[in-house]
Design an enzyme around this catalytic site. Structure first.
Site, PDB file in Angstrom:
ATOM      1  N   ARG A   1     -21.658  14.753  50.653  1.00 52.30           N
ATOM      2  CA  ARG A   1     -21.959  13.490  51.450  1.00 52.30           C
ATOM      3  C   ARG A   1     -21.435  13.364  52.684  1.00 52.30           C
ATOM      4  O   ARG A   1     -20.422  14.347  53.217  1.00 52.30           O
ATOM      5  CB  ARG A   1     -21.918  12.230  50.519  1.00 52.30           C
ATOM      6  CG  ARG A   1     -20.462  12.141  50.084  1.00 52.30           C
ATOM      7  CD  ARG A   1     -20.308  10.674  49.556  1.00 52.30           C
ATOM      8  NE  ARG A   1     -18.937  10.161  48.942  1.00 52.30           N
ATOM      9  CZ  ARG A   1     -18.493  10.634  47.671  1.00 52.30           C
ATOM     10  NH1 ARG A   1     -19.143  11.302  46.953  1.00 52.30           N
ATOM     11  NH2 ARG A   1     -17.391  10.333  47.561  1.00 52.30           N
TER      12      ARG A   1
ATOM     13  N   ASP B   1     -17.724   1.827  55.178  1.00 54.44           N
ATOM     14  CA  ASP B   1     -17.223   3.119  56.323  1.00 54.44           C
ATOM     15  C   ASP B   1     -18.263   2.599  57.657  1.00 54.44           C
ATOM     16  O   ASP B   1     -19.578   2.434  57.698  1.00 54.44           O
ATOM     17  CB  ASP B   1     -18.044   4.259  55.712  1.00 54.44           C
ATOM     18  CG  ASP B   1     -17.037   4.520  54.337  1.00 54.44           C
ATOM     19  OD1 ASP B   1     -16.409   3.810  54.041  1.00 54.44           O
ATOM     20  OD2 ASP B   1     -17.452   5.724  53.866  1.00 54.44           O
TER      21      ASP B   1
ATOM     22  N   PHE C   1     -25.997   6.230  52.085  1.00 54.05           N
ATOM     23  CA  PHE C   1     -24.384   6.318  52.078  1.00 54.05           C
ATOM     24  C   PHE C   1     -24.115   6.734  53.671  1.00 54.05           C
ATOM     25  O   PHE C   1     -25.059   6.765  54.260  1.00 54.05           O
ATOM     26  CB  PHE C   1     -23.718   7.340  51.180  1.00 54.05           C
ATOM     27  CG  PHE C   1     -23.743   6.808  49.719  1.00 54.05           C
ATOM     28  CD1 PHE C   1     -24.123   5.753  49.489  1.00 54.05           C
ATOM     29  CD2 PHE C   1     -22.529   7.520  48.854  1.00 54.05           C
ATOM     30  CE1 PHE C   1     -23.952   5.080  48.122  1.00 54.05           C
ATOM     31  CE2 PHE C   1     -22.543   7.216  47.777  1.00 54.05           C
ATOM     32  CZ  PHE C   1     -23.056   5.992  47.322  1.00 54.05           C
TER      33      PHE C   1
ATOM     34  N   GLN D   1     -21.946   0.893  56.383  1.00 50.08           N
ATOM     35  CA  GLN D   1     -22.215   0.607  55.244  1.00 50.08           C
ATOM     36  C   GLN D   1     -22.030  -0.766  54.809  1.00 50.08           C
ATOM     37  O   GLN D   1     -21.067  -1.521  55.061  1.00 50.08           O
ATOM     38  CB  GLN D   1     -21.223   1.301  54.317  1.00 50.08           C
ATOM     39  CG  GLN D   1     -21.144   2.736  54.264  1.00 50.08           C
ATOM     40  CD  GLN D   1     -22.547   3.567  53.536  1.00 50.08           C
ATOM     41  OE1 GLN D   1     -22.363   3.896  52.299  1.00 50.08           O
ATOM     42  NE2 GLN D   1     -23.433   3.701  54.132  1.00 50.08           N
TER      43      GLN D   1
END
Length: 515
Positions: free
Chosen positions: A229, A105, A161, A121
């Site tokens: 998240r 991502d 994340f 990421q």
């Protein structure tokens, strides 16, 4: 076994053997853990590539490493003054790929002082998912990216994340106006180090234009649901507050509000059919109209059109599908662009046999188009891309044509007049993409994707960049990305129609590579 490294240079180069056993390596200074990674370690001294860890902040100190008795691994670690650079040149040129390792991502997309920042990421230690950190790349034109140092590493709160970035225009958090502020998900319980923690949303900042990021310790948005998240934050002018959209669980999301960028309060929990993670929320102009509508977005490219008053998103549509296939995922819009909504997706390309996995799509500018009294999201090529392309040929197609392609990225743009009840076939090497306007389908190998009202489309665009192919059709409301197998493609491209009486105009562009 413990191994000591006295930090003297700017980077550690960590040897990676992609087929080795995943081994947890711990880094300590003065008996305090500062890093922990899973690294694939083989049983010999051969390596596939190196992962770079910046260590300027640790100069003069001593790392104590533990986790394996493999002396070949420890002896393979070196200190260098520059990050490791893979020399492989066969990679896409206008689709960002990491030097080495796995990416997924896009995170923290923000524009400031002429520079686009794209975080992502990142697992520097493997070509598979693990060790989620925030990699960093910069660009001045949205096409040519330079990979920078990794900025957020896993810590005692968990892996890093997905999240977002924005400019601190209102000088909040006791930070200067030119500070960049970031929100990220600290994934508690995803590592041994964080095994007793939950997912929380952390806050971080940069005072050097994104080069280094400092986490605000013990400042976070508490857990709402177990694995909540992917925070996306923006300023909502009408209600005079910062808005965060957050994934909670399954198809449930939250809208939160804050006036200080620190304390957020939930104003809505909502469910959207089939939606899942990586939310975004933005207001778009309807092309040719004064009307604007709000779009709630999720990772699969599903979107929902409605209204937003700063507290509540009211959905007025069914689930709408933005992507014609599954390669693009988890797109995010760039913060800091006035009156523009430019989105970058992660492309789930495997690049088998390469030392990197995953890519980013060409940035697309969103707008809403009304077709048959329905609103559809347009994936328009960003103006920076259009400025960089050069027209190298114009021709017409009534039967079949063949184009010779070099290594430079190219675009084939096909236009026509009137209704199209035809099937176009594009042969790229041994691969075939078919655009079936009769059956309203886009076909590649076993993939069959439905098109929206495809018989009325007037433009088809095929962008070829090494082995990544982007296709848009029907006023850019159809968007698909394909990965050609094997090595980069530099051969012949065939285009033909099954109805010779249909007249097509074809423009061929090459993309200026610049510096």
């Amino acid at each position: 076994m413990k191994f000591k490294i006295n930090c003297e240079k700017s980077y550690l180069w960590i040897p990676v053997q992609v087929h080795g056993e995943q081994t947890e390596i711990t880094f300590e200074i003065d008996d305090e853990k500062v890093m922990e990674f899973k690294v694939p370690i083989g049983n010999d001294s051969s390596i596939d590539f190196y992962a770079s860890i910046p260590i300027d902040d640790f100069k003069g100190k001593t790392f104590v490493l533990s986790g394996t008795d493999g002396i070949d691994f420890y002896n393979g670690i070196t200190q260098e003054d520059v990050p490791y650079q893979n020399k492989q040149i066969t990679r896409p040129q206008i689709h960002f790929t990491a030097n080495t390792g796995w990416i997924n991502d896009p995170n923290g997309l923000v524009y400031q002082d002429g520079v686009y920042h794209m975080y992502f990421q990142y697992n520097p230690f493997h070509v598979e998912w693990e060790n989620m950190s925030w990699g960093h790349a910069t660009s001045t034109d949205l096409l040519h990216w330079k990979q920078e140092d990794t900025v957020l590493w896993p810590d005692e709160y968990g892996m890093m994340f997905s999240g977002c970035g924005l400019r601190n225009d209102k000088k909040l958090l006791d930070l200067p106006k030119d500070t960049l502020v970031y929100y990220y998900s600290a994934a508690g319980g995803t590592t041994t180090w964080s095994k007793n923690r939950e997912f929380v949303q952390g806050i971080a900042y940069s005072t050097d234009n994104g080069k280094h990021i400092t986490k605000m310790k013990d400042v976070n948005i508490p857990t709402i649901e177990k694995e909540n998240r992917d925070p996306k934050v923006f300023w909502h002018e009408k209600s005079q507050a910062y808005i965060m959209v957050l994934w909670l669980q399954e198809d449930e999301f939250a809208v939160l509000r804050s006036t200080d960028l620190k304390d957020f309060t939930v104003s809505q929990r909502l469910r959207l059919t089939d939606a899942f993670e990586c939310p975004d929320l933005f207001e778009l102009q309807v092309v040719g109209e004064e009307e604007t509508r709000w779009v709630f977005w999720c990772a699969d490219g599903y979107y929902y059109i409605g209204d937003f008053d700063g507290y509540t998103f009211t959905n007025h549509s069914d689930k709408l599908v933005s992507y014609a296939n599954k390669l693009p995922y988890a797109a995010q819009t760039i913060s800091g662009l006035d009156n523009r909504h430019v989105s970058i997706p992660w492309l789930r390309a495997r690049f088998e046999g390469k030392p990197y996995t995953g890519a980013m799509g060409i940035p697309r500018e969103f707008s809403l188009l009304r077709t048959d009294d329905e609103l559809r999201l347009q994936h328009n090529l960003c103006k920076e891309y259009k400025d960089a392309r050069q027209l190298i040929g114009t021709t017409s197609l009534t039967d079949r044509m063949v184009i010779t392609r070099s290594q430079v990225p190219m675009e084939i743009e096909i236009t026509w007049e009137g209704e199209c009840n035809d099937e176009l076939t594009i042969e790229i090497g041994e691969e075939i993409i078919k655009v079936d306007f009769i059956g309203r389908q886009l076909n590649y190998k076993e993939e069959t994707s439905s098109l929206f009202n495809a018989s009325t489309g007037e433009l088809l665009s095929i962008i070829i960049d090494e082995n990544v192919i982007e296709v848009t059709a029907q006023d850019s409301t159809i968007y698909a990305v394909y990965e050609l197998p094997g090595q980069s493609f530099t051969g012949k491209i065939g285009v033909y129609s099954n109805k010779s009486e249909k007249h097509y105009n074809i423009n061929i562009y090459e993309i200026e590579m610049g510096s």
